[in-house]
Motif scaffolding. Structure first.
Motif, PDB file in Angstrom:
ATOM      1  N   MET A 471       0.823  -1.197   0.000  1.00  0.00           N
ATOM      2  CA  MET A 471       0.000   0.000   0.000  1.00  0.00           C
ATOM      3  C   MET A 471       0.860   1.251   0.000  1.00  0.00           C
ATOM      4  O   MET A 471       0.551   2.246  -0.676  1.00  0.00           O
ATOM      5  N   GLU A 472       1.964   1.248   0.763  1.00  0.00           N
ATOM      6  CA  GLU A 472       2.875   2.402   0.764  1.00  0.00           C
ATOM      7  C   GLU A 472       3.498   2.603  -0.631  1.00  0.00           C
ATOM      8  O   GLU A 472       3.638   3.745  -1.093  1.00  0.00           O
ATOM      9  N   GLU A 473       3.892   1.505  -1.268  1.00  0.00           N
ATOM     10  CA  GLU A 473       4.462   1.624  -2.613  1.00  0.00           C
ATOM     11  C   GLU A 473       3.436   2.218  -3.592  1.00  0.00           C
ATOM     12  O   GLU A 473       3.773   3.044  -4.453  1.00  0.00           O
ATOM     13  N   ARG A 474       2.165   1.772  -3.472  1.00  0.00           N
ATOM     14  CA  ARG A 474       1.137   2.292  -4.359  1.00  0.00           C
ATOM     15  C   ARG A 474       0.925   3.790  -4.133  1.00  0.00           C
ATOM     16  O   ARG A 474       0.821   4.574  -5.081  1.00  0.00           O
ATOM     17  N   LEU A 475       0.894   4.185  -2.840  1.00  0.00           N
ATOM     18  CA  LEU A 475       0.737   5.619  -2.533  1.00  0.00           C
ATOM     19  C   LEU A 475       1.917   6.437  -3.064  1.00  0.00           C
ATOM     20  O   LEU A 475       1.759   7.546  -3.568  1.00  0.00           O
ATOM     21  N   GLN A 476       3.119   5.867  -2.930  1.00  0.00           N
ATOM     22  CA  GLN A 476       4.313   6.583  -3.414  1.00  0.00           C
ATOM     23  C   GLN A 476       4.274   6.750  -4.933  1.00  0.00           C
ATOM     24  O   GLN A 476       4.588   7.822  -5.466  1.00  0.00           O
ATOM     25  N   MET A 478       1.789   7.056  -6.710  1.00  0.00           N
ATOM     26  CA  MET A 478       0.748   8.019  -7.061  1.00  0.00           C
ATOM     27  C   MET A 478       1.098   9.427  -6.611  1.00  0.00           C
ATOM     28  O   MET A 478       0.315  10.359  -6.806  1.00  0.00           O
ATOM     29  N   GLY A 479       2.280   9.598  -6.009  1.00  0.00           N
ATOM     30  CA  GLY A 479       2.740  10.935  -5.659  1.00  0.00           C
ATOM     31  C   GLY A 479       2.332  11.413  -4.281  1.00  0.00           C
ATOM     32  O   GLY A 479       2.449  12.602  -4.004  1.00  0.00           O
ATOM     33  N   TYR A 480       1.897  10.504  -3.390  1.00  0.00           N
ATOM     34  CA  TYR A 480       1.444  10.945  -2.060  1.00  0.00           C
ATOM     35  C   TYR A 480       2.540  10.899  -0.999  1.00  0.00           C
ATOM     36  O   TYR A 480       2.308  11.273   0.143  1.00  0.00           O
ATOM     37  N   ASN A 481       3.734  10.423  -1.326  1.00  0.00           N
ATOM     38  CA  ASN A 481       4.919  10.473  -0.453  1.00  0.00           C
ATOM     39  C   ASN A 481       4.638   9.944   0.959  1.00  0.00           C
ATOM     40  O   ASN A 481       4.583  10.699   1.932  1.00  0.00           O
ATOM     41  N   PRO A 482       4.509   8.624   1.094  1.00  0.00           N
ATOM     42  CA  PRO A 482       4.251   8.053   2.425  1.00  0.00           C
ATOM     43  C   PRO A 482       5.499   7.923   3.284  1.00  0.00           C
ATOM     44  O   PRO A 482       5.450   7.324   4.377  1.00  0.00           O
ATOM     45  N   ARG A 484       9.237   6.508   4.195  1.00  0.00           N
ATOM     46  CA  ARG A 484       9.977   5.254   4.005  1.00  0.00           C
ATOM     47  C   ARG A 484       9.009   4.095   3.830  1.00  0.00           C
ATOM     48  O   ARG A 484       8.073   3.921   4.605  1.00  0.00           O
ATOM     49  N   VAL A 485       9.240   3.285   2.790  1.00  0.00           N
ATOM     50  CA  VAL A 485       8.388   2.126   2.513  1.00  0.00           C
ATOM     51  C   VAL A 485       8.921   0.939   3.317  1.00  0.00           C
ATOM     52  O   VAL A 485       9.876   0.255   2.904  1.00  0.00           O
ATOM     53  N   ASP A 486       8.313   0.728   4.507  1.00  0.00           N
ATOM     54  CA  ASP A 486       8.800  -0.332   5.405  1.00  0.00           C
ATOM     55  C   ASP A 486       7.665  -1.132   6.035  1.00  0.00           C
ATOM     56  O   ASP A 486       7.884  -1.970   6.924  1.00  0.00           O
ATOM     57  N   GLY A 487       6.437  -0.894   5.611  1.00  0.00           N
ATOM     58  CA  GLY A 487       5.312  -1.621   6.176  1.00  0.00           C
ATOM     59  C   GLY A 487       4.860  -1.095   7.519  1.00  0.00           C
ATOM     60  O   GLY A 487       3.989  -1.703   8.164  1.00  0.00           O
ATOM     61  N   GLN A 488       5.420   0.042   7.928  1.00  0.00           N
ATOM     62  CA  GLN A 488       5.025   0.659   9.198  1.00  0.00           C
ATOM     63  C   GLN A 488       4.283   1.960   8.893  1.00  0.00           C
ATOM     64  O   GLN A 488       4.836   2.851   8.245  1.00  0.00           O
ATOM     65  N   PHE A 489       3.039   2.053   9.321  1.00  0.00           N
ATOM     66  CA  PHE A 489       2.249   3.245   9.062  1.00  0.00           C
ATOM     67  C   PHE A 489       2.595   4.318  10.090  1.00  0.00           C
ATOM     68  O   PHE A 489       1.944   4.480  11.121  1.00  0.00           O
ATOM     69  N   ASP A 490       3.722   5.085   9.774  1.00  0.00           N
ATOM     70  CA  ASP A 490       4.133   6.147  10.690  1.00  0.00           C
ATOM     71  C   ASP A 490       3.399   7.438  10.308  1.00  0.00           C
ATOM     72  O   ASP A 490       2.420   7.423   9.554  1.00  0.00           O
ATOM     73  N   GLY A 491       3.901   8.582  10.798  1.00  0.00           N
ATOM     74  CA  GLY A 491       3.225   9.861  10.545  1.00  0.00           C
ATOM     75  C   GLY A 491       3.140  10.204   9.067  1.00  0.00           C
ATOM     76  O   GLY A 491       2.098  10.669   8.579  1.00  0.00           O
ATOM     77  N   ASP A 492       4.250  10.012   8.298  1.00  0.00           N
ATOM     78  CA  ASP A 492       4.218  10.307   6.866  1.00  0.00           C
ATOM     79  C   ASP A 492       3.204   9.430   6.153  1.00  0.00           C
ATOM     80  O   ASP A 492       2.464   9.894   5.265  1.00  0.00           O
ATOM     81  N   ALA A 493       3.159   8.131   6.539  1.00  0.00           N
ATOM     82  CA  ALA A 493       2.208   7.232   5.897  1.00  0.00           C
ATOM     83  C   ALA A 493       0.775   7.634   6.204  1.00  0.00           C
ATOM     84  O   ALA A 493      -0.098   7.584   5.328  1.00  0.00           O
ATOM     85  N   ARG A 494       0.525   8.021   7.486  1.00  0.00           N
ATOM     86  CA  ARG A 494      -0.840   8.415   7.844  1.00  0.00           C
ATOM     87  C   ARG A 494      -1.274   9.675   7.064  1.00  0.00           C
ATOM     88  O   ARG A 494      -2.416   9.797   6.620  1.00  0.00           O
ATOM     89  N   ALA A 496      -0.155  10.534   4.097  1.00  0.00           N
ATOM     90  CA  ALA A 496      -0.405  10.100   2.720  1.00  0.00           C
ATOM     91  C   ALA A 496      -1.777   9.455   2.596  1.00  0.00           C
ATOM     92  O   ALA A 496      -2.509   9.665   1.617  1.00  0.00           O
ATOM     93  N   ILE A 497      -2.149   8.648   3.627  1.00  0.00           N
ATOM     94  CA  ILE A 497      -3.465   8.007   3.598  1.00  0.00           C
ATOM     95  C   ILE A 497      -4.572   9.052   3.640  1.00  0.00           C
ATOM     96  O   ILE A 497      -5.559   8.974   2.895  1.00  0.00           O
ATOM     97  N   ARG A 498      -4.411  10.058   4.529  1.00  0.00           N
ATOM     98  CA  ARG A 498      -5.435  11.095   4.607  1.00  0.00           C
ATOM     99  C   ARG A 498      -5.562  11.868   3.283  1.00  0.00           C
ATOM    100  O   ARG A 498      -6.675  12.177   2.832  1.00  0.00           O
ATOM    101  N   ASN A 499      -4.420  12.204   2.663  1.00  0.00           N
ATOM    102  CA  ASN A 499      -4.469  12.930   1.386  1.00  0.00           C
ATOM    103  C   ASN A 499      -5.159  12.106   0.305  1.00  0.00           C
ATOM    104  O   ASN A 499      -5.953  12.615  -0.498  1.00  0.00           O
ATOM    105  N   PHE A 500      -4.852  10.795   0.274  1.00  0.00           N
ATOM    106  CA  PHE A 500      -5.513   9.938  -0.712  1.00  0.00           C
ATOM    107  C   PHE A 500      -7.013   9.903  -0.460  1.00  0.00           C
ATOM    108  O   PHE A 500      -7.817   9.975  -1.395  1.00  0.00           O
ATOM    109  N   GLN A 501      -7.394   9.759   0.829  1.00  0.00           N
ATOM    110  CA  GLN A 501      -8.825   9.703   1.154  1.00  0.00           C
ATOM    111  C   GLN A 501      -9.535  11.003   0.747  1.00  0.00           C
ATOM    112  O   GLN A 501     -10.645  10.984   0.194  1.00  0.00           O
ATOM    113  N   GLN A 502      -8.870  12.120   1.002  1.00  0.00           N
ATOM    114  CA  GLN A 502      -9.488  13.397   0.642  1.00  0.00           C
ATOM    115  C   GLN A 502      -9.644  13.524  -0.872  1.00  0.00           C
ATOM    116  O   GLN A 502     -10.705  13.930  -1.365  1.00  0.00           O
ATOM    117  N   GLN A 503      -8.611  13.149  -1.606  1.00  0.00           N
ATOM    118  CA  GLN A 503      -8.670  13.253  -3.066  1.00  0.00           C
ATOM    119  C   GLN A 503      -9.666  12.265  -3.664  1.00  0.00           C
ATOM    120  O   GLN A 503     -10.225  12.517  -4.730  1.00  0.00           O
TER     121      GLN A 503
END
Length: 530
Positions: A471-476, A478-482, A484-494, A496-503
């Motif tokens: 999921m992080e790779e897919r967000l990256q 798409m330009g949402y910059n999650p 580090r892609v490590d399978g850990q949903f840290d602040g940057d990942a969260r 990115a998730i919010r930006n994707f949800q809003q868009q």
């Protein structure tokens, strides 16, 4: 005999003529000539037709003439013609100068007409249909003579320079030609009793309307008297068209019917400008030959302001400048040797330019990238290699665009994408760059205060580390910059998730939902298919 010689405004003199008009029937001639105009091109020799006045008077014709008629004089002219025409046996109207024509009417222009729109021309100009309506009252004894040059340029959506189609009334004769030819026609034919109009028109005057064989404006066939011999001698002189021939005519007839014209022609032989014009006219250059002269002069650096085959002011100026530069008498008219010399010079210049172009292409354009291609096109926009230069330049710019986009992706920062847009605002990837910049710089949504239900929903999905990385790779991608892609949903990942949800129009929680997984997979599949 009543003769009214109008002033430049043609007012007052005509008014005086109203009182002096004879009551008895007579032959009437009304002659207007204008050379100089304030808002349209002048007509060379427009007033020359007035020189035929003496011949008409000698033939017993009452003459009203005016030079440089202004707008106010047009109405006076019509009033005079309308009042005197009913009492005249024969009527001659001569108009010499500039004409404008619409789809349905032709107008003779006054000297001071400043507004060249159709309404103004119709109001202040003299409509030929009005003149013809008066002439139609004297069928078989009415002659309209029009003298102008050969211009027929459009002056707007409704008007053209020159004579249009003229609907002639029955019994009215129309004669058309250049001013000098019309003056000779008036003097030698119209003013000569019994001389048929067709016989005297020649090649320079066009007759239409009522013009049967043998029809003369003034009655009375000429016999073999002095006038007939005068005309015969003059015909021989004009056929020869030499200085000696005109001087021989003047020796025999110093006060003859054509003496004024003969003296003018003799004087023309002493005028360098007139002689130069006669020499060029004798060349009989075709339109294509004139166009070639204009092209040759342009190649040599003398701007003719067009290559249409007409030697107007621009071409005359170019010829004069070429003559100055080549130590030739600057007359603005060409001789046969000068035409040949211009052609040879232009051919040499074309050869020199071709060699210069090849050298520039080989030594300065090729191998110097986009800068070399642009330098060549600036100097030789229509050159032999212009097509190749444009194609190579487009290829270089395409490659530069792709390289700049790749660098921006490698940097993967807002500054990098903005730098790409600054250098390639219309680049192939400008829309993608702008979308990424917009997505990353829009205001962030605040962290939800009560994420409990959303967090629980994400937990129930049972996402493992591999799923999260995907999921992080897919967000990256798409330009949402999650981050580090490590399978850990840290602040940057969260974020990115919010930006994707809003868009995507999903509830903005910062936690993955089943709907988001479906949407994310769909977006990824769409990008793969594209």
């Amino acid at each position: 005999m009543t003769v009214i010689r109008a002033s430049r405004l043609f007012v007052g003199a005509l008014s005086a003529g109203l009182c002096a008009a004879p009551a008895m029937a007579t032959d009437l001639a009304v002659m207007l000539g204008t050379s100089d105009y304030s808002e349209v091109a002048d007509v060379r020799g427009g007033t020359a037709v007035l020189d035929a006045r003496d011949a008409l008077e000698d033939a017993g014709v009452d003459v009203i003439d005016g030079a440089g008629v202004a707008s106010a004089g047009i109405d006076e002219f019509l009033a005079q013609l309308e009042q005197m025409a009913p009492s005249a046996d024969r009527i001659l109207v001569t108009l010499s100068g500039r004409f404008m024509s619409s789809a349905t009417e032709t107008y003779f222009l006054p000297a001071d007409l400043e507004d060249m729109r159709l309404g103004a021309v119709a109001e202040d100009g003299l409509a030929l249909s009005t003149v013809l309506a008066i002439l139609a009252q004297a069928p078989e004894n009415a002659l309209l003579v029009l003298a102008t040059d050969d211009r027929s340029d459009a002056t707007g959506p409704y008007l053209r320079e020159g004579l249009g189609d003229i609907d002639m009334p029955e019994g009215v004769t129309l004669a058309r030609g250049r001013p000098d030819a019309i003056e000779r026609f008036l003097r030698g034919t119209v003013a000569a009793p019994g001389v048929a109009l067709r016989a005297g028109a020649g090649d320079d005057v066009t007759l239409s309307g009522y013009a049967p064989e043998g029809h003369a404006f003034l009655p009375g066939a000429r016999g073999g008297g002095a006038a007939d011999r005068d005309d015969a001698y003059w015909d021989v002189a004009t056929d020869l068209d030499t200085r000696d021939a005109y001087e021989a005519y003047l020796d025999r007839y110093p006060e003859g019917r054509h003496a004024v014209d003969a003296r003018r022609r003799v004087a023309a032989f002493d005028d360098p400008a007139t002689q130069a014009e006669r020499t060029e006219t004798a060349l009989e250059l075709s339109q294509s030959e004139r166009q070639q002269v204009q092209r040759d002069l342009t190649v040599l650096g003398f701007d003719t302001r067009g290559v249409e085959g007409i030697f107007g002011p621009g071409t005359r100026s170019a010829i004069r400048n070429w003559q100055d530069n080549n130590d030739v008498q600057a007359t603005s008219y060409l001789t046969a040797p000068q035409v040949d010399r211009i052609a040879r010079q232009a051919e040499r210049r074309r050869d020199e330019r071709a060699r210069e172009e090849r050298r520039f292409w080989q030594n300065q354009a090729q191998g110097n990238g986009a800068e070399g291609m642009r330098a060549y096109l600036d100097r030789f926009p229509q050159g032999e290699y212009a097509g190749a230069a444009r194609a190579r330049l487009a290829e270089i710019e395409e490659n530069n665009d792709r390289a700049a986009w790749q660098r921006a992706q490698e940097q993967d920062t807002v500054a990098g994408y903005r730098g790409y847009l600054d250098r390639h605002p219309d680049g192939r990837f400008s829309e993608d760059a702008q979308e990424i910049v917009t997505a990353r710089t829009q205001p962030q949504q605040p962290e939800p205060q009560q994420p409990g239900p959303a967090q629980s929903a994400e937990a129930q999905l049972g996402l493992n580390t591999l799923s999260r990385r995907l999921m992080e790779e897919r967000l990256q991608s798409m330009g949402y910059n999650p981050g580090r892609v490590d399978g850990q949903f840290d602040g940057d990942a969260r974020r990115a998730i919010r930006n994707f949800q809003q868009q995507s129009g999903l509830p903005v929680t910062g936690y993955v939902s089943e709907a988001m997984v479906a949407r994310l997979l769909a977006e990824g599949l769409r990008s793969i298919l594209q």
